[in-house]
Motif scaffolding. Structure first.
Motif, PDB file in Angstrom:
ATOM      1  N   TRP A 122      -6.232  -3.321   3.536  1.00 41.64           N
ATOM      2  CA  TRP A 122      -6.057  -3.479   2.082  1.00 41.64           C
ATOM      3  C   TRP A 122      -4.756  -4.225   1.782  1.00 41.64           C
ATOM      4  O   TRP A 122      -4.746  -5.205   1.048  1.00 41.64           O
ATOM      5  N   ILE A 123      -3.656  -3.728   2.357  1.00 39.71           N
ATOM      6  CA  ILE A 123      -2.355  -4.344   2.064  1.00 39.71           C
ATOM      7  C   ILE A 123      -2.270  -5.739   2.674  1.00 39.71           C
ATOM      8  O   ILE A 123      -1.716  -6.665   2.071  1.00 39.71           O
ATOM      9  N   ILE A 126      -4.130  -8.154   0.403  1.00 43.21           N
ATOM     10  CA  ILE A 126      -3.314  -8.410  -0.798  1.00 43.21           C
ATOM     11  C   ILE A 126      -2.188  -9.394  -0.468  1.00 43.21           C
ATOM     12  O   ILE A 126      -1.929 -10.339  -1.224  1.00 43.21           O
ATOM     13  N   THR A 169       6.329  -7.219   2.845  1.00 37.49           N
ATOM     14  CA  THR A 169       5.013  -6.581   2.921  1.00 37.49           C
ATOM     15  C   THR A 169       4.283  -6.990   4.193  1.00 37.49           C
ATOM     16  O   THR A 169       3.608  -6.168   4.831  1.00 37.49           O
TER      17      THR A 169
ATOM     18  N   LEU B 175       3.975   3.949   5.063  1.00 37.67           N
ATOM     19  CA  LEU B 175       2.654   3.330   5.199  1.00 37.67           C
ATOM     20  C   LEU B 175       2.118   3.491   6.625  1.00 37.67           C
ATOM     21  O   LEU B 175       0.928   3.716   6.832  1.00 37.67           O
ATOM     22  N   ASN B 202      -5.513   5.521   0.851  1.00 36.17           N
ATOM     23  CA  ASN B 202      -5.186   4.094   0.772  1.00 36.17           C
ATOM     24  C   ASN B 202      -4.560   3.769  -0.589  1.00 36.17           C
ATOM     25  O   ASN B 202      -3.586   2.995  -0.672  1.00 36.17           O
ATOM     26  N   LEU B 206      -0.945   2.072  -1.678  1.00 36.74           N
ATOM     27  CA  LEU B 206      -0.711   0.974  -2.632  1.00 36.74           C
ATOM     28  C   LEU B 206       0.308   1.383  -3.692  1.00 36.74           C
ATOM     29  O   LEU B 206       1.154   0.579  -4.090  1.00 36.74           O
ATOM     30  N   LEU B 209       3.776   1.196  -2.229  1.00 38.84           N
ATOM     31  CA  LEU B 209       4.197  -0.204  -2.119  1.00 38.84           C
ATOM     32  C   LEU B 209       4.568  -0.765  -3.495  1.00 38.84           C
ATOM     33  O   LEU B 209       5.588  -1.460  -3.641  1.00 38.84           O
TER      34      LEU B 209
END
Lengths: 286, 286
Positions: A122-123, A126, A169, B175, B202, B206, B209
């Motif tokens: 997911w990250i 992104i 990130t 994370l 998850n 997010l 983050l």
């Protein structure tokens, strides 16, 4: 830049290059020695391109692209040339990131492994999307000569902020990816029994983190910024070799240490930080 | 600060508080609803304090501690008071981090699970050690009234840099921790089958983050810095209510947008960024 500051910069640059290069080498050794190797056949060989290409492009090359304006021997080069190098390095990183994503999707699909279920995925997705938006925006606004200076001045702080945010990130995502993979593959002997591959790959994670820390330090020292162009920009506002909007960045810690005496002696000037469009348009001509 | 800038700050502050608070709530829901709950008995109940305390202290409280100087309504408060709040919040975060580490070591030892083998544990331990060094150094140099201003001026950029680096590293470690735990516990149904706990956690990742991104934005806007004290520091150099070394930070993107016109008109001044001890000692009195 004074000689002492120059030596400090060189020492840190060499350290960053060394740690970044070591990260790439460690990833290659991991893929070739500890894992199955590299290939493009839907097996683990294809998956292994994923970490190799991402550490090479998204970590190492992106990190160098971030600090490229700070190399003192490039300060005599035109801003347009340096922006092209910055954009070029980031484009190479973007292409490697796309190939790396194709590798992992191919591998998943060939083995009937679901895609996009983990936090890492997911990250990571992104970060890739934001990276491409950043690249597109940078190309349209800062590299092409059409955007007005006022727009550049408004968008530059966002460009700088999101560039560093994406880089951070990406590093976090790489560390999550290493974590995932080690728990997947280290079964017998298990990761928890301290096998050589676990220790080796943990060390790779530390190298990646250290590389990020070095880049972050280099890019936030005010004294290592590229000097502003001597020629006022309003003489040729749409490009050429001068550029009024400064693309470098610095953590501005301690007003007192990186401001001129003139400014410090003028309270009105020192507090004149509320940035307006008009101001930007005018000041960017300096 | 102009009214427009003030509204923008408030909007971002409320967003950061909301996202940080949601992160804590999500972690609690994860522990209480999806996992076994909370307890102190060597089982998973004790482990669950690890994420709850770390997201509360090391992510949320540390994030607030980083931006506490930027709250405009505190600018009339003394610098000493604000430094005490900054140090106090970070001390609370440090205590929670220690309890969180005890929880996971207890849990491992009770279940004969090895300690300190994963990349998450390596980087997490490094972050905790650096955090305590940072706290100790901050206390000795910036809070106690004994350190000379020249030393404060030299150490402040390092304090600011390492503070943000540790915060970013903590978020990356969180994370990685979520990733580890989800692969451990989501077996049937597996993480890869998109179970509610996987999607929920998850989303927590997010949120963490996003919280980091908001704090990073707030703390790097030059226009939201705490103004310098009006009284010159050399009148009472060892503390009191004024402080010459500015503890806030800002990404200095675009020289042209956050420098005074005076400075821009003076090329010598504008390039006078090579920072020396003597300079710092003198300038920090302004």
């Amino acid at each position: 830049m004074a000689m002492e500051g120059y030596r400090g910069f060189l020492g840190l640059l060499v350290s960053a290059l060394l740690v970044g290069f070591l990260s790439v080498i460690f990833t290659l050794i991991w893929a070739l020695h500890y894992r199955e190797g590299l290939g493009w056949d839907g097996t683990g060989l294809e998956f292994n391109w994923h970490p190799v290409l991402l550490v090479t492009g998204f970590v190492f090359i992106q990190g160098i692209a971030i600090i490229v304006y700070r190399l003192p021997w490039t300060w005599k080069c035109s801003k347009l040339l340096m922006k092209s190098i910055h954009a070029g390095l980031n484009s190479v990183a973007a292409i490697l990131a796309i190939i790396a994503m194709v590798a992992v999707f191919d591998y998943h699909n060939a083995g009937n492994i679901p895609n996009m279920y983990s936090l890492h995925s997911w990250i990571g997705l992104i970060a890739v999307i934001l990276y491409f938006l950043q690249l597109l925006l940078g190309f349209l606004v800062f590299l092409l000569p059409y955007a007005p200076l006022s727009l550049r001045a408004v968008l530059m702080p966002i460009h700088v902020y999101s560039g560093l945010l994406i880089f951070g990130t990406v590093i976090a995502t790489a560390l999550m990816g290493l974590t995932e993979k080690l728990f997947f593959v280290l079964k017998n002997p298990s990761y928890s029994s301290f096998p050589p591959e676990g220790i080796f790959t943990n060390t790779l994670g530390l190298l990646i983190l250290l590389f990020g820390a070095l880049i972050f330090w280099i890019v936030t020292r005010p004294q290592w910024k590229r000097p502003k162009e001597p020629n006022p920009d309003f003489l040729h506002p749409n490009g050429g070799t001068t550029e009024g909007v400064d693309g470098s960045m610095a953590i501005n810690s301690g007003n007192n240490t990186d401001k001129s005496d003139l400014e410090l002696n003028n309270e009105v000037a020192a507090r004149k930080r509320n940035f307006t469009l008009d101001d930007a348009g005018q000041r960017s001509t300096m």
